[in-house]
Motif scaffolding. Sequence first.
Motif, PDB file in Angstrom:
ATOM      1  N   UNK A 108      41.885  60.001  88.577  1.00  0.00           N
ATOM      2  CA  UNK A 108      40.580  60.475  89.066  1.00  0.00           C
ATOM      3  C   UNK A 108      40.360  61.933  88.694  1.00  0.00           C
ATOM      4  N   UNK A 109      41.408  62.716  88.790  1.00  0.00           N
ATOM      5  CA  UNK A 109      41.293  64.133  88.436  1.00  0.00           C
ATOM      6  C   UNK A 109      41.118  64.310  86.931  1.00  0.00           C
ATOM      7  N   UNK A 156      30.466  59.710  87.244  1.00  0.00           N
ATOM      8  CA  UNK A 156      30.896  60.276  88.526  1.00  0.00           C
ATOM      9  C   UNK A 156      31.388  59.203  89.485  1.00  0.00           C
ATOM     10  N   UNK A 157      30.718  58.027  89.456  1.00  0.00           N
ATOM     11  CA  UNK A 157      31.138  56.965  90.378  1.00  0.00           C
ATOM     12  C   UNK A 157      32.552  56.491  90.084  1.00  0.00           C
ATOM     13  N   UNK A 158      32.951  56.588  88.822  1.00  0.00           N
ATOM     14  CA  UNK A 158      34.276  56.111  88.439  1.00  0.00           C
ATOM     15  C   UNK A 158      35.374  57.010  89.027  1.00  0.00           C
ATOM     16  N   UNK A 159      35.215  58.297  88.851  1.00  0.00           N
ATOM     17  CA  UNK A 159      36.210  59.213  89.419  1.00  0.00           C
ATOM     18  C   UNK A 159      36.192  59.170  90.940  1.00  0.00           C
ATOM     19  N   UNK A 199      39.383  58.276  93.327  1.00  0.00           N
ATOM     20  CA  UNK A 199      39.812  59.200  94.381  1.00  0.00           C
ATOM     21  C   UNK A 199      39.876  58.507  95.736  1.00  0.00           C
ATOM     22  N   UNK A 200      38.909  57.676  96.037  1.00  0.00           N
ATOM     23  CA  UNK A 200      38.919  56.936  97.298  1.00  0.00           C
ATOM     24  C   UNK A 200      40.105  55.976  97.361  1.00  0.00           C
ATOM     25  N   UNK A 201      40.389  55.282  96.251  1.00  0.00           N
ATOM     26  CA  UNK A 201      41.544  54.379  96.211  1.00  0.00           C
ATOM     27  C   UNK A 201      42.836  55.152  96.437  1.00  0.00           C
ATOM     28  N   UNK A 202      42.945  56.318  95.805  1.00  0.00           N
ATOM     29  CA  UNK A 202      44.145  57.139  95.992  1.00  0.00           C
ATOM     30  C   UNK A 202      44.302  57.544  97.453  1.00  0.00           C
ATOM     31  N   UNK A 203      43.217  57.948  98.109  1.00  0.00           N
ATOM     32  CA  UNK A 203      43.283  58.337  99.515  1.00  0.00           C
ATOM     33  C   UNK A 203      43.687  57.163 100.402  1.00  0.00           C
ATOM     34  N   UNK A 204      43.128  55.986 100.140  1.00  0.00           N
ATOM     35  CA  UNK A 204      43.478  54.810 100.940  1.00  0.00           C
ATOM     36  C   UNK A 204      44.939  54.412 100.734  1.00  0.00           C
ATOM     37  N   UNK A 253      36.874  70.662  95.473  1.00  0.00           N
ATOM     38  CA  UNK A 253      35.415  70.518  95.506  1.00  0.00           C
ATOM     39  C   UNK A 253      35.003  69.053  95.334  1.00  0.00           C
ATOM     40  N   UNK A 254      35.701  68.204  96.080  1.00  0.00           N
ATOM     41  CA  UNK A 254      35.463  66.761  96.011  1.00  0.00           C
ATOM     42  C   UNK A 254      34.797  66.303  97.301  1.00  0.00           C
ATOM     43  N   UNK A 255      33.580  65.894  97.205  1.00  0.00           N
ATOM     44  CA  UNK A 255      32.863  65.401  98.371  1.00  0.00           C
ATOM     45  C   UNK A 255      33.453  64.090  98.878  1.00  0.00           C
ATOM     46  N   UNK A 256      34.000  63.286  97.973  1.00  0.00           N
ATOM     47  CA  UNK A 256      34.587  62.012  98.378  1.00  0.00           C
ATOM     48  C   UNK A 256      35.769  62.246  99.306  1.00  0.00           C
TER      49      UNK A 256
END
Length: 923
Positions: A784-785, A793-796, A800-805, A857-860
């Motif tokens: 993602x980074x 943008x939706x791809x990254x 990022x959301x998958x990594x957080x989960x 600076x990631x809103x997700x």
Amino acid sequence: MFFSLIAIAAVIALFVIVSRQQNRIALVERELGALRGLVQSGASLSAPKAADAAREGLPEAALAPAAQSADGEIAAKPEPAEEEVAAGPWTKAQAAAARSVESSESAESAQPATVAETPAAGSPAKAARRTDVETALGTRWAVWVGGIALALGGLFLIRYTIEAGIFGPGVRLAMAGILGMALIAGAEFIRRTGFKVPVQGAAGAYIPSILTAAGAFILFGTVYAAHGIYGFIGPATAFALLGVIGVATICASLVHGLALAGIGLVGAMVTPALVASQAPNPWALFVYLAIVLAASAATARIRDWKALVAAAFAGTGIWTIFYMVDAPEVNLVAVLFISLATLAVLACVWLGLFLVAGRDAAARGFDWPSIVPGFFIALSALGLSVDPVFASAGNALHGAVLLVALVAAALYRPRALPLVFAAGVATVLIYLGIIPPATIGADALDVGLDAQPLASADTLTFRIGIALGLVFLAAGFWAARRFATTAPIRAACWAAWGVIVPLVVLTALWLTFGDIDRDLGYALPALLLVLVLAAGGEWIARAEDPPLAGGPAVSFALGGAGVAGLLMLHMAFGSGWTTVLLAAAAIVPALATRWRSYPVLGWIAVGAAVAVLCRVAFDPTIVGAEFLSRTPVFNWLLPGYGLPALAFGFAAWQLARTTNGRPRLAMEAAAALFALLTIAMLVRHAMHGGVIDTGAVTLAEQAIYTLIALGAGAIMVAIDMRSPSSVLRYGSLAAGVVSAGLIAIQHFVVLNPLLTDESTGTIPVFNLLFLAYLLPAIAAGALALYVRDKRPRWYSAMLALIAALLAFAYATLSVRRLFKGEFIALWSGLGQLETYTYSALWLVIGVALLTAGVWLKSQVLRIASAVLIAVAVVKVFLFDMSELEGVLRALSFIGLGAVLIGIGLFYQRLLTRAAKSRSDGSG
């Protein structure tokens, strides 16, 4: 009877008188139309002054069409014999027109005249519409019904004489024959006296043709009654008379139209069914059919009646098939005679004789009536080759003769292109029918074949197959070169059948007579066919305009060479080497693009990739499960999947430097796919003890697949940055989406050890949770980074959301393992300390996500932090309040309050700093 004949003669005389009067009326109508055109156009008939006045009364746009109409009408003046009749009226009309034009000089404005003429101009069209029904009733329908009435009247007259016993059978038949001949003679008399159809649209009601048809109908009935009812004449005489009447009727259609030809053809074709014989002679039948066919084709050629000649071919073909099916003993020489005669009529009469200007036999396109003889002759050849009765007697040779004759006729008359299609389809069906069903596994489908081939396979079939393959190969490539410049589509058709038939014959002979596992005796002819097809394609390409353009015919030839190469590899090598060498063969057409720019070369490489993919789909073990070594990594899976990946990658690299079209993209996709399959198959082989086709997927194996997909996505992004490609761009997106889907379904639900109670391992840190959750979390976060500025943008954000989960799942399940041990099933219960630990852990993770979101600076990540903290708040207030007791409950609320206050202070400072920076910037 006498008065009836007088009445018929009176009717004929009336037709003659009416036709003469209609000719005169038509002449007057044409002259009036010419005068009307002259008046409307304002043309001068008396003086230039009148012409000037007329031009002032009409706009220029209206002058030219009217003048052309007038000229056209004047050009259609009658023949010199009729000019004297029209001289008087024409002179008076000219004077009237002159006076009308001269009176227009006194008009003050031309506009009223123009407006007044508009309704007059439209009145003929309205009158024509009003008289359409009247014209149909008075011209077409009356004549049609009258002709039918005459024919039926003759039959009814004969019936009346029979019922009343007035005359004997001989006299009745003689009178019927006289009636038929009288109708035909009357029709000819009317035609010779100058009868013409005076009304537009009434050509279908041509009176002479109606009378001739009625007379022919009566003569047919008379001859049949003389033979079939009264027995006055024998079968041979009746057959000859009916044939003569039919052929004469067809010939008479040259002056009477297509409808009469259809009547004569139907009568001629029905004649063999009407005349019964105790000893039928096939030669008499087929000679008669050949004569009828030749007469019909000659008539149709003169008038260009395609429907007539197609019907004649159809009738002849139907009689041939009926004879082959019903005859106790088939005379094959007679069948050959009528089939070859049909081809001779097609080539020498219909497509050869009586050619007029503008009907070049070598013109582009094809002759659609040729479809009919091609179909029936091919059907006859198919029956002779497939039917056990004919094939066992060695009559397949006669079928081969018919197939060769079809090809020869198509070569002789290029417009007879459907013949080569018919011959090719028949040959393919014959040799597909000799393949034993057990060879191709069809016996397992229970299709009622009893494991027997549809056609007999013997030495004669083998030799005929070789001969037919050579005939189609030579004829197809010679014709393809001949038409490569003038008719590319025709050339492509010939080249296609020059490739398809040899390939089908070779494959059928191999599957029927050879060893399907390995047979060098068929591999060598296949290799020779590869060389011949490739050389033939080059030979055709040199005849193109411009040379070496690589048109459709060349594409068929080279594509056939590729298929022949595929067959050769299957015949010469075992399963493993076939897969590897077939993948390596994709390099050959890619390298050929350095010297030739044929568009088909890249697609041949793609075809090789598709063939390899089909092979590994059929047998993922490459060499068979029983021959696959259990040694990890170093087994047939490595070359079986790895070498195709390398070969396809090289082919894509080569195509990118020469053609750079869609084949290059397809080869890039194939290379990426086989690279992933190589790693995945080796992993599965190693984790299942050398067996890759049994056993369920475990979480550890799934984790490896997920890591492979994420890594492949990163590799494709990196390569795409250096060498841009739509395949790599969309492939990387697909890899990321597939990875996210696998994680959401497999890691979190289906294979989650919390739900399956799978062992997480005995090692504290490096266990199943580390492999299945922490490593994929790190990989997804890193990807993602890496793609933040390289992909949408939706791809990254998704990665990022998958990594957080995944990180959240790893931390939560690790706590569960800390309290429960190796097995962490949900149904083992929760302790108070474990429950409190979850609350604290989630708050810590929420803060960590918030920090990472601000730093990156990631809103997700910031949104994920807010969601996780909200979940922790709900858990503390709803679950911890009821489940925890004592100090743990107090610590839970104290920790939650402290974290929330700290987050509030953090956001206040962050917003204050942002506001101050904006105020400093504005000042």
